[in-house]
Scaffold this motif. Structure first.
Motif, PDB file in Angstrom:
ATOM      1  N   ARG A  45       0.846  -1.186   0.000  1.00  0.00           N
ATOM      2  CA  ARG A  45       0.000   0.000   0.000  1.00  0.00           C
ATOM      3  C   ARG A  45       0.887   1.244   0.000  1.00  0.00           C
ATOM      4  N   PHE A  46       0.431   2.292  -0.696  1.00  0.00           N
ATOM      5  CA  PHE A  46       1.144   3.557  -0.735  1.00  0.00           C
ATOM      6  C   PHE A  46       0.350   4.588   0.048  1.00  0.00           C
ATOM      7  N   VAL A  47       1.039   5.325   0.895  1.00  0.00           N
ATOM      8  CA  VAL A  47       0.382   6.278   1.790  1.00  0.00           C
ATOM      9  C   VAL A  47       1.034   7.646   1.648  1.00  0.00           C
ATOM     10  N   ARG A  48       0.208   8.681   1.511  1.00  0.00           N
ATOM     11  CA  ARG A  48       0.725  10.049   1.512  1.00  0.00           C
ATOM     12  C   ARG A  48       0.757  10.545   2.954  1.00  0.00           C
ATOM     13  N   ALA A  49       1.943  10.844   3.434  1.00  0.00           N
ATOM     14  CA  ALA A  49       2.108  11.327   4.808  1.00  0.00           C
ATOM     15  C   ALA A  49       3.375  12.168   4.875  1.00  0.00           C
ATOM     16  N   GLN A  50       3.346  13.164   5.743  1.00  0.00           N
ATOM     17  CA  GLN A  50       4.526  14.010   5.940  1.00  0.00           C
ATOM     18  C   GLN A  50       5.037  14.597   4.614  1.00  0.00           C
ATOM     19  N   ASN A  51       4.070  14.977   3.747  1.00  0.00           N
ATOM     20  CA  ASN A  51       4.380  15.624   2.464  1.00  0.00           C
ATOM     21  C   ASN A  51       5.211  14.744   1.532  1.00  0.00           C
ATOM     22  N   GLN A  52       5.091  13.444   1.662  1.00  0.00           N
ATOM     23  CA  GLN A  52       5.758  12.521   0.757  1.00  0.00           C
ATOM     24  C   GLN A  52       4.946  11.230   0.684  1.00  0.00           C
ATOM     25  N   ILE A  53       5.396  10.326  -0.192  1.00  0.00           N
ATOM     26  CA  ILE A  53       4.700   9.049  -0.357  1.00  0.00           C
ATOM     27  C   ILE A  53       5.556   7.934   0.225  1.00  0.00           C
ATOM     28  N   PHE A  54       4.951   7.085   1.047  1.00  0.00           N
ATOM     29  CA  PHE A  54       5.634   5.917   1.610  1.00  0.00           C
ATOM     30  C   PHE A  54       4.987   4.643   1.072  1.00  0.00           C
ATOM     31  N   ALA A  55       5.807   3.636   0.824  1.00  0.00           N
ATOM     32  CA  ALA A  55       5.312   2.312   0.445  1.00  0.00           C
ATOM     33  C   ALA A  55       5.392   1.394   1.651  1.00  0.00           C
ATOM     34  N   PHE A  56       4.318   0.662   1.919  1.00  0.00           N
ATOM     35  CA  PHE A  56       4.272  -0.320   3.008  1.00  0.00           C
ATOM     36  C   PHE A  56       4.132  -1.708   2.382  1.00  0.00           C
ATOM     37  N   LYS A  57       5.045  -2.608   2.719  1.00  0.00           N
ATOM     38  CA  LYS A  57       4.971  -3.984   2.228  1.00  0.00           C
ATOM     39  C   LYS A  57       4.892  -4.931   3.421  1.00  0.00           C
ATOM     40  N   GLU A  58       3.962  -5.884   3.345  1.00  0.00           N
ATOM     41  CA  GLU A  58       3.741  -6.816   4.450  1.00  0.00           C
ATOM     42  C   GLU A  58       4.403  -8.147   4.142  1.00  0.00           C
ATOM     43  N   ALA A  59       5.191  -8.647   5.095  1.00  0.00           N
ATOM     44  CA  ALA A  59       5.867  -9.941   4.957  1.00  0.00           C
ATOM     45  C   ALA A  59       6.197 -10.443   6.361  1.00  0.00           C
ATOM     46  N   THR A  60       6.873 -11.578   6.435  1.00  0.00           N
ATOM     47  CA  THR A  60       7.258 -12.089   7.743  1.00  0.00           C
ATOM     48  C   THR A  60       8.320 -11.187   8.357  1.00  0.00           C
ATOM     49  N   THR A  94      -6.330  -6.440  17.449  1.00  0.00           N
ATOM     50  CA  THR A  94      -7.051  -6.204  18.707  1.00  0.00           C
ATOM     51  C   THR A  94      -7.378  -7.490  19.455  1.00  0.00           C
ATOM     52  N   SER A  95      -7.431  -8.610  18.716  1.00  0.00           N
ATOM     53  CA  SER A  95      -7.732  -9.877  19.384  1.00  0.00           C
ATOM     54  C   SER A  95      -6.467 -10.626  19.784  1.00  0.00           C
ATOM     55  N   GLY A  96      -5.295 -10.034  19.537  1.00  0.00           N
ATOM     56  CA  GLY A  96      -4.034 -10.675  19.904  1.00  0.00           C
ATOM     57  C   GLY A  96      -3.451 -11.563  18.832  1.00  0.00           C
ATOM     58  N   GLU A  97      -4.091 -11.635  17.651  1.00  0.00           N
ATOM     59  CA  GLU A  97      -3.569 -12.471  16.572  1.00  0.00           C
ATOM     60  C   GLU A  97      -2.337 -11.823  15.957  1.00  0.00           C
ATOM     61  N   VAL A  98      -1.318 -12.644  15.712  1.00  0.00           N
ATOM     62  CA  VAL A  98      -0.060 -12.135  15.164  1.00  0.00           C
ATOM     63  C   VAL A  98      -0.236 -11.744  13.700  1.00  0.00           C
ATOM     64  N   LEU A  99       0.273 -10.565  13.342  1.00  0.00           N
ATOM     65  CA  LEU A  99       0.214 -10.065  11.968  1.00  0.00           C
ATOM     66  C   LEU A  99       1.611 -10.042  11.360  1.00  0.00           C
ATOM     67  N   GLY A 100       1.655  -9.988  10.041  1.00  0.00           N
ATOM     68  CA  GLY A 100       2.941  -9.862   9.367  1.00  0.00           C
ATOM     69  C   GLY A 100       3.582  -8.514   9.656  1.00  0.00           C
ATOM     70  N   SER A 101       4.896  -8.441   9.513  1.00  0.00           N
ATOM     71  CA  SER A 101       5.603  -7.181   9.733  1.00  0.00           C
ATOM     72  C   SER A 101       5.515  -6.310   8.486  1.00  0.00           C
ATOM     73  N   LEU A 102       5.884  -5.030   8.623  1.00  0.00           N
ATOM     74  CA  LEU A 102       5.808  -4.074   7.526  1.00  0.00           C
ATOM     75  C   LEU A 102       7.181  -3.468   7.248  1.00  0.00           C
ATOM     76  N   LEU A 103       7.539  -3.425   5.977  1.00  0.00           N
ATOM     77  CA  LEU A 103       8.723  -2.693   5.540  1.00  0.00           C
ATOM     78  C   LEU A 103       8.244  -1.358   4.972  1.00  0.00           C
ATOM     79  N   ILE A 104       8.837  -0.265   5.432  1.00  0.00           N
ATOM     80  CA  ILE A 104       8.459   1.071   4.969  1.00  0.00           C
ATOM     81  C   ILE A 104       9.595   1.637   4.119  1.00  0.00           C
ATOM     82  N   THR A 105       9.293   1.988   2.878  1.00  0.00           N
ATOM     83  CA  THR A 105      10.274   2.641   2.014  1.00  0.00           C
ATOM     84  C   THR A 105       9.664   3.928   1.475  1.00  0.00           C
ATOM     85  N   ARG A 106      10.530   4.873   1.132  1.00  0.00           N
ATOM     86  CA  ARG A 106      10.048   6.104   0.499  1.00  0.00           C
ATOM     87  C   ARG A 106       9.819   5.841  -0.982  1.00  0.00           C
ATOM     88  N   HIS A 107       8.701   6.321  -1.493  1.00  0.00           N
ATOM     89  CA  HIS A 107       8.444   6.221  -2.923  1.00  0.00           C
ATOM     90  C   HIS A 107       9.469   7.061  -3.672  1.00  0.00           C
TER      91      HIS A 107
END
Length: 418
Positions: A45-60, A94-107
């Motif tokens: 997913r790509f998110v506009r924040a802090q006047n720039q674009i960040f890419a979020f990738k989900e993996a282990t 919120t239920s305590g289920e483990v989620l994948g981690s996120l890598l954040i890179t600048r677009h």
């Protein structure tokens, strides 16, 4: 509320308001934007924040932390890669289920995936320029000791660079960092790339974006000779006669012309002093770009820098001819920057300036002026060239700094279990 640990390389207060304790595929935050991108095995997913674009990738978590470290190591080695900004680990919902981690890179601003290169304003001889850019990227990766392992066009982003292309590594999750790669590792890496690229070009052809007379397999195979030629030029020893020591300077100039610095030259006599062996150690990319930065403070691509240095040399030569004495290069650079570089850009309407990086815009206007003058048989001058370029070319281009789309251009492939 779920839990997570976020680690970033700078202030990231706005990112803390994102739903970091939810699966990435379920995010509905209004700051999510669609930008041109390649196909991914993971949810991105790509998110506009802090006047720039960040890419979020989900993996282990293991792969996220590993890829973050690899991207940082490659950046430290001056290899063109996306900027690794941070990680989000130890995530639970919120239920305590483990989620994948996120890598954040600048677009990467002004970057395009390979499909966009074939569907938008095309470069002359695009296929050759694409392979040249990949060959240069591979050489830089391999000089840094990095084995990619899964190179594909989808794992690469491209920037226009003074009529050519510059390639950037996007996905490093399959890579390995070594002190030095063996011939076998380098060859295997290129073989994997050739197979992947052939498949992607076949997909382009099936979609009507590549001409029917093009041979995707032949195109992909052309990567290896390009790579080997550049690798040989940068790394092979050469033996010269003692009377041909001038060739050492010629070799250094050739390496500089390819965008590399020579940080060490080893010369040892052989055959009772009749021959010299020239050994190049630790070559670093970006020779011309660093030169432009030192003279002007501008951070530009390598081919853009070559053109700017040539233009500066002509500007300085005319100045010297006019005054009849030498002009220091740094003084000429300051005047060139104010009068020529920013002088040209100031003629472009402010609302259109953001469509291309300043250095690429300066290059394109110069090329446009030359073509107009060639067609009319006279120098059309700077104002006429800028006006015609803005009206016939720039006004019709989309804003390329960050291309926000109304609909996704691709879908993620199913997530592969690690």
């Amino acid at each position: 509320m779920g839990t997570y640990t976020i680690t970033t390389l700078g202030a990231a207060t706005e990112l803390l308001t994102l739903p970091l304790d939810q699966p990435l595929a379920e995010w509905t935050d209004p700051r999510i934007v669609q930008v041109p991108r390649g196909i991914s095995r993971h949810v991105v997913r790509f998110v506009r924040a802090q006047n720039q674009i960040f890419a979020f990738k989900e993996a282990t978590e293991r792969y996220v932390i590993r890829e973050h470290h690899l991207l940082r190591a490659l950046a430290d080695a001056s290899v063109p890669v996306v900027d690794a900004f941070g990680t989000v680990t130890e995530r639970t919902d919120t239920s305590g289920e483990v989620l994948g981690s996120l890598l954040i890179t600048r677009h990467l601003p002004y970057s395009l995936p390979y499909r966009a290169l074939f569907t938008e304003r095309s470069l002359p001889d695009l296929r050759a320029r694409l392979l040249d850019a990949l060959a240069q990227l591979f050489v830089r990766l391999h000089l840094a000791g990095f084995f990619w392992g899964d190179c594909s066009l989808s794992n690469t982003l491209f920037r226009r660079d003074a009529g050519s292309l510059a390639a950037y590594l996007v996905d490093a999750e399959t890579g390995e960092m070594h002190e030095q790669l063996t011939i076998g590792q380098r060859t295997h890496d290129i073989t994997i790339a050739t197979e992947n690229i052939a498949g992607e070009l076949m997909d382009l052809q099936a979609g009507g974006y590549l001409s029917e007379d093009a041979d995707p397999i032949e195109m992909a195979i052309a990567l290896q000779p390009r790579y080997e030629k550049l690798w040989t030029e940068l790394t092979d020893d050469q033996v010269y006669s003692a009377s041909e020591s001038y060739k050492i300077e010629e070799r250094v100039r050739r390496l500089n012309s390819l965008g590399f610095d020579v940080s060490e030259i080893g010369i040892r006599s052989e055959d009772a002093g009749r021959t010299l062996r020239f050994e190049t150690h630790i070559v670093e990319p970006g020779h011309h770009a660093r030169r432009v930065y030192a003279l002007t403070g501008l951070q530009v691509q390598e081919n853009q820098a070559k053109g700017m240095l040539s233009d500066l040399a002509r500007f300085r030569a005319k100045w010297i001819e006019g005054v009849g004495h030498d002009i220091p290069e740094d003084l000429a650079a300051r005047r060139w920057l104010d009068e020529k570089f920013y002088g040209v850009l100031s003629m472009v309407p402010a609302e259109l300036r953001k469509k291309l990086p300043d250095a690429e815009l300066f290059h394109e206007i110069g090329e446009h002026r030359w073509l107009m003058s060639e067609r009319l048989g006279r120098d059309v001058g700077r104002p006429a060239a800028v006006e015609d370029y803005v009206r016939t070319v720039l006004a019709k281009l989309p804003d390329a700094s960050v291309r926000i789309l109304t609909e996704p251009t691709t879908e993620e492939l199913p997530v592969v279990a690690e």
